[in-house]
Scaffold this active site. Structure first.
Site, PDB file in Angstrom:
ATOM      1  N   ARG A  23       0.977  -0.857  -0.419  1.00 42.61           N
ATOM      2  CA  ARG A  23      -0.393  -0.019  -0.267  1.00 42.61           C
ATOM      3  C   ARG A  23       0.623   1.343  -0.284  1.00 42.61           C
ATOM      4  O   ARG A  23       0.344   2.271  -0.362  1.00 42.61           O
ATOM      5  CB  ARG A  23      -0.735  -0.299   1.395  1.00 42.61           C
ATOM      6  CG  ARG A  23      -1.790  -1.082   1.458  1.00 42.61           C
ATOM      7  CD  ARG A  23      -3.010  -0.967   2.905  1.00 42.61           C
ATOM      8  NE  ARG A  23      -1.994  -1.505   3.578  1.00 42.61           N
ATOM      9  CZ  ARG A  23      -2.048  -1.740   5.234  1.00 42.61           C
ATOM     10  NH1 ARG A  23      -2.784  -1.075   5.368  1.00 42.61           N
ATOM     11  NH2 ARG A  23      -1.314  -2.083   5.887  1.00 42.61           N
ATOM     12  N   GLN A  46       2.003  23.401  18.070  1.00 39.93           N
ATOM     13  CA  GLN A  46       1.332  24.068  17.173  1.00 39.93           C
ATOM     14  C   GLN A  46       1.695  23.357  16.364  1.00 39.93           C
ATOM     15  O   GLN A  46       3.521  22.892  16.724  1.00 39.93           O
ATOM     16  CB  GLN A  46       1.623  25.548  17.454  1.00 39.93           C
ATOM     17  CG  GLN A  46       1.464  26.454  16.174  1.00 39.93           C
ATOM     18  CD  GLN A  46       1.558  27.904  16.607  1.00 39.93           C
ATOM     19  OE1 GLN A  46       1.242  28.301  17.443  1.00 39.93           O
ATOM     20  NE2 GLN A  46       2.579  28.513  15.088  1.00 39.93           N
ATOM     21  N   ARG A  59      14.155  31.911   4.544  1.00 37.72           N
ATOM     22  CA  ARG A  59      13.693  32.031   5.536  1.00 37.72           C
ATOM     23  C   ARG A  59      14.040  32.138   6.502  1.00 37.72           C
ATOM     24  O   ARG A  59      14.912  31.287   7.003  1.00 37.72           O
ATOM     25  CB  ARG A  59      12.635  31.252   5.597  1.00 37.72           C
ATOM     26  CG  ARG A  59      11.231  31.873   4.055  1.00 37.72           C
ATOM     27  CD  ARG A  59       9.861  30.747   4.447  1.00 37.72           C
ATOM     28  NE  ARG A  59       9.142  31.363   3.845  1.00 37.72           N
ATOM     29  CZ  ARG A  59       7.716  31.673   3.602  1.00 37.72           C
ATOM     30  NH1 ARG A  59       7.664  32.280   4.750  1.00 37.72           N
ATOM     31  NH2 ARG A  59       7.135  31.520   2.747  1.00 37.72           N
ATOM     32  N   HIS A  62      15.658  32.552  12.376  1.00 30.74           N
ATOM     33  CA  HIS A  62      14.822  33.115  13.327  1.00 30.74           C
ATOM     34  C   HIS A  62      14.407  32.470  14.501  1.00 30.74           C
ATOM     35  O   HIS A  62      15.028  31.643  14.575  1.00 30.74           O
ATOM     36  CB  HIS A  62      13.107  33.113  12.797  1.00 30.74           C
ATOM     37  CG  HIS A  62      13.022  33.489  11.717  1.00 30.74           C
ATOM     38  ND1 HIS A  62      11.823  32.935  10.291  1.00 30.74           N
ATOM     39  CD2 HIS A  62      13.305  34.998  10.766  1.00 30.74           C
ATOM     40  CE1 HIS A  62      12.039  33.796   9.474  1.00 30.74           C
ATOM     41  NE2 HIS A  62      12.969  35.109   9.777  1.00 30.74           N
ATOM     42  N   LYS A  72      11.601  23.648  18.627  1.00 31.08           N
ATOM     43  CA  LYS A  72      10.820  23.556  17.003  1.00 31.08           C
ATOM     44  C   LYS A  72      11.075  21.778  15.913  1.00 31.08           C
ATOM     45  O   LYS A  72      12.798  21.347  16.658  1.00 31.08           O
ATOM     46  CB  LYS A  72      10.998  24.858  16.053  1.00 31.08           C
ATOM     47  CG  LYS A  72      11.214  25.128  15.765  1.00 31.08           C
ATOM     48  CD  LYS A  72      11.608  26.354  14.781  1.00 31.08           C
ATOM     49  CE  LYS A  72      10.891  27.928  15.676  1.00 31.08           C
ATOM     50  NZ  LYS A  72      11.647  29.201  14.513  1.00 31.08           N
ATOM     51  N   HIS A 119      17.457  29.072  13.751  1.00 31.33           N
ATOM     52  CA  HIS A 119      16.796  28.685  12.454  1.00 31.33           C
ATOM     53  C   HIS A 119      16.230  29.255  11.193  1.00 31.33           C
ATOM     54  O   HIS A 119      15.817  30.268  11.378  1.00 31.33           O
ATOM     55  CB  HIS A 119      15.208  27.915  12.504  1.00 31.33           C
ATOM     56  CG  HIS A 119      14.804  26.851  11.642  1.00 31.33           C
ATOM     57  ND1 HIS A 119      13.944  26.969  10.960  1.00 31.33           N
ATOM     58  CD2 HIS A 119      15.333  25.623  11.288  1.00 31.33           C
ATOM     59  CE1 HIS A 119      13.769  26.745  10.163  1.00 31.33           C
ATOM     60  NE2 HIS A 119      14.493  25.421  10.279  1.00 31.33           N
ATOM     61  N   TYR A 132       6.368  22.413  10.411  1.00 34.50           N
ATOM     62  CA  TYR A 132       7.196  22.749  11.465  1.00 34.50           C
ATOM     63  C   TYR A 132       5.994  22.338  13.226  1.00 34.50           C
ATOM     64  O   TYR A 132       4.549  22.437  13.231  1.00 34.50           O
ATOM     65  CB  TYR A 132       6.919  24.795  12.070  1.00 34.50           C
ATOM     66  CG  TYR A 132       7.905  25.544  11.700  1.00 34.50           C
ATOM     67  CD1 TYR A 132       8.989  25.668  11.651  1.00 34.50           C
ATOM     68  CD2 TYR A 132       7.561  25.495  10.061  1.00 34.50           C
ATOM     69  CE1 TYR A 132      10.022  26.547  11.290  1.00 34.50           C
ATOM     70  CE2 TYR A 132       8.172  26.277   9.136  1.00 34.50           C
ATOM     71  CZ  TYR A 132       9.809  26.764   9.606  1.00 34.50           C
ATOM     72  OH  TYR A 132      11.003  27.241   9.317  1.00 34.50           O
ATOM     73  N   ASP A 168      14.653  39.732   6.849  1.00 36.55           N
ATOM     74  CA  ASP A 168      15.986  38.844   6.894  1.00 36.55           C
ATOM     75  C   ASP A 168      16.922  38.863   5.874  1.00 36.55           C
ATOM     76  O   ASP A 168      17.976  38.942   7.115  1.00 36.55           O
ATOM     77  CB  ASP A 168      14.970  37.401   6.959  1.00 36.55           C
ATOM     78  CG  ASP A 168      14.008  36.728   7.263  1.00 36.55           C
ATOM     79  OD1 ASP A 168      13.869  37.102   8.175  1.00 36.55           O
ATOM     80  OD2 ASP A 168      13.440  35.854   6.825  1.00 36.55           O
TER      81      ASP A 168
END
Length: 179
Positions: A23, A46, A59, A62, A72, A119, A132, A168
Site C-alpha cells: 500500500r 502548534q 527564510r 529566526h 522546533k 533556525h 514545523y 530577513d
C-alpha cells in the site's frame, strides 16, 4: 524514530522508521515518549506549514528569546531544502556555530532545534513545503533574528538566495554581549 546528535548540543537529526508494504509506507513523525527517552522532552503545542513556490527562497535566521523561546521540529513534506541551526545560547560551548543539513520529502528526515538556537532554510527546488512543530505555541511580537549572511557565522549556504524578505535581509550584524 532514530536520533543522531549533531556537533551542536541539543540539535538532533531525527530519522523515521517507515513500515512499508504494497500500500505504501507509514511512519511515526513525533512521539513525546521517544523524544523524552532521547533526552529532549518535546510535546508540540502548534503545527505550522511554510509553502515556498520558488527555489532559492531563504527564510531566517529566526528565534524567539526567553521567556518566549521555542523548540522546533522541522521537516520537508514536499521538495528539498538546506536547513540551518545556529547556536545563540549564551555560555554554550558552540555559541556562534552552525549546523546545516539537506531535508527532503524523499529522505523524510527532520531537524530538532532547541530553545536558544536560531533556525533558517533555503529551498533547493520549487514548491518546497516545510512542516514545523513548535513548543510552546508561537507568541507574536517576540520575534528576533540574525542575518543569513552575517560574517560572524560564515554559513556555507549551497547557493545564493533568489528570494528573501526585507526583514530577513536587513537584520543587523550579530554582536555577542560584551563585544
Amino acid at each position: 524514530m532514530r536520533f543522531a546528535q549533531t556537533a551542536i548540543p541539543g540539535v538532533l537529526i531525527v530519522d523515521v522508521d517507515a513500515h512499508e508494504d504494497e500500500r505504501g509506507a507509514f511512519a511515526r513523525l513525533q512521539c513525546p515518549d521517544e523524544f523524552a527517552a532521547a533526552g529532549q522532552p518535546f510535546a508540540p503545542a502548534q503545527t505550522s506549514l511554510s509553502r515556498n513556490p520558488r527555489a532559492g527562497t531563504l527564510r531566517g535566521l529566526h528565534y524567539q528569546p526567553a521567556p518566549h523561546a521555542e523548540t522546533k521540529l522541522v521537516r520537508t513534506v514536499r521538495g528539498r531544502m538546506f536547513d540551518v541551526a545556529l547556536d545563540l545560547r549564551s555560555g554554550s560551548p558552540t555559541l556562534g556555530k552552525w549546523f546545516g543539513i539537506e531535508l527532503s520529502a524523499d529522505n523524510a528526515r527532520a531537524l530538532f532545534i532547541p530553545e536558544g538556537v536560531a533556525h533558517g532554510f533555503l529551498t533547493l527546488e520549487a514548491d518546497t513545503d516545510v512542516l514545523y512543530q513548535i513548543a510552546p505555541k508561537f507568541e507574536p511580537g517576540h520575534e528576533a533574528g540574525v542575518r543569513w549572511d552575517d560574517p560572524a557565522f560564515a554559513i556555507a549556504w549551497p547557493l545564493a538566495p533568489a528570494l528573501i524578505s526585507q526583514r530577513d535581509a536587513t537584520y543587523p550584524d550579530y554582536r555577542r554581549s560584551g563585544d
